[in-house]
Design a protein around this motif. Structure first.
Motif: not given
Ligand code: PEP
Ligand code: MN
Length: 351
Positions: A138-147
């Motif tokens: 499943s989608f694990q998130g955008l990480g640093l780009a998301g922050l």
């Protein structure tokens, strides 16, 4: 053990007490109060003798703390704690509303939703850049780009950001970009993460584990506080039961139970607590009615396209109605949600 200092005790007297605690191999935790300073002691494995501290000048009283948790308990601090998140109070008379989508999916998605929840009166913005998912596919998130996208949303709306850290590595990034770090249900007993959270420079939003007892929940908060971070606010998000009409069973009685034992603020998350959009509004009202210090709700402008938790996300227009009803309910139970940023009435003319 809790050392209560006399009113007007000098800094030198306080230092004498903390030095004595350290000399014994324990940790002192100064807790300022409205009237007088108290100093909590942790690290001792057996009971301490109150007389050993009561002979030190400036000490009013040494009290044994009977609960297994200490720094979270009302025995140690009677007054409700107010945690500052990006300059906004969480806890106290005012109820707090945290809103935003489950995950950061794109800049456009975040800026759209952030603008809508801000307009409706949310206090803090949420969205996960690091997502703890049941499936590794499943989608694990955008990480640093998301922050970085979340930081942009704060710049545009002024709303402080709450976002999840899933391990020690992401905690280091989250505390650089966000105003508070969330420790999620799956990590409530990740003790190394809790200890790291205790050293964080930002407040910690601690969610209850999905099968955690009240004592386990408060002990998790104790882990964070015992490392020196007193900025902890709690969240009930539902527990696993046989009930299958909701995703989890929202345990609202834990709110007054926590309030009885602890001075920490506790919010309720009716989104993960029910998993169903149509239940978010009634359970939000109920949360405020039982004394929660606020709610956290998931909002998405296109829930059918959401990469996680779409079925429980409410639409921005539903969030506007939720805010209206939350303000009404807050008024009924002696709380309020007036806009903390709103200017006061114009000064009266002297002429
Ligand atoms: C969340 O807040 O998006 C989340 C994953 O919550 P929980 O840890 O309560 O499942
Ligand atoms: Mn979610």
């Amino acid at each position: 053990m809790l050392i209560v200092m006399e009113k007007g005790a000098t800094a030198e007297q306080v230092r004498c007490v903390t030095d004595r605690i350290k000399a014994l191999g324990f940790k002192p935790h100064p807790i300022p109060g409205a009237e007088r300073l108290a100093i909590g002691i942790t690290g001792n494995h057996g009971p301490l003798d109150p007389a050993e501290f009561e002979i030190i000048p400036g000490v009013l009283q040494a009290i044994r703390v009977t609960k297994p948790y200490k720094l979270v308990s009302r025995e140690v601090k009677a007054a409700d704690t107010v945690v500052e998140v990006g300059g906004r109070p969480v806890g106290g008379r005012r109820v707090t509303v945290i809103a935003g989508p489950c995950a950061v999916e794109s800049e456009a998605q975040i800026l759209t939703i952030a603008a809508r929840v801000k307009e409706a009166g949310a206090d803090l913005f949420r969205a996960g850049a690091f997502k703890p998912r049941t499936s590794p596919y499943s989608f694990q998130g955008l990480g640093l780009a998301g922050l970085k996208i979340l930081a942009r949303a704060r710049d545009e709306t002024g709303l402080p950001i709450v976002t999840e850290a899933v391990d020690e590595e992401s905690m280091a990034m989250v505390e650089d970009y966000a105003d508070a770090a969330q420790v999620g249900a799956r990590n409530m007993q990740n003790f190394s993460l809790l200890k790291r959270a205790g050293k964080s420079k930002v407040p910690i939003f601690l969610k209850r584990g999905m099968s955690a007892t009240l004592d386990e929940f408060l002990m998790a908060a104790e882990y964070i506080m015992s490392e020196g971070n007193f900025g902890v606010f709690l969240c009930e998000r539902g527990v696993r039961t046989f009930a299958d009409h909701t995703r989890n069973t929202l345990d609202l009685p834990i709110v007054p139970a926590v309030k009885h034992l602890s001075h920490l603020p506790i919010l309720v998350d009716p989104s993960h607590g029910t998993g169903r959009r149509e239940m978010v509004l009634p359970l939000s009202r109920a949360a405020i009615a039982v004394g929660a210090d606020g709610i956290m709700v998931e909002v998405h402008h296109e829930p059918e396209k959401a990469l996680s938790d779409g079925p429980q996300a409410i639409l921005p227009e539903q969030f506007t109605e939720l805010m209206r009803q939350i303000r009404g309910m807050a008024g009924l139970v002696g709380r309020e949600h007036e806009d903390a940023q709103a200017p006061g009435p114009p000064p009266q003319s002297q002429s």
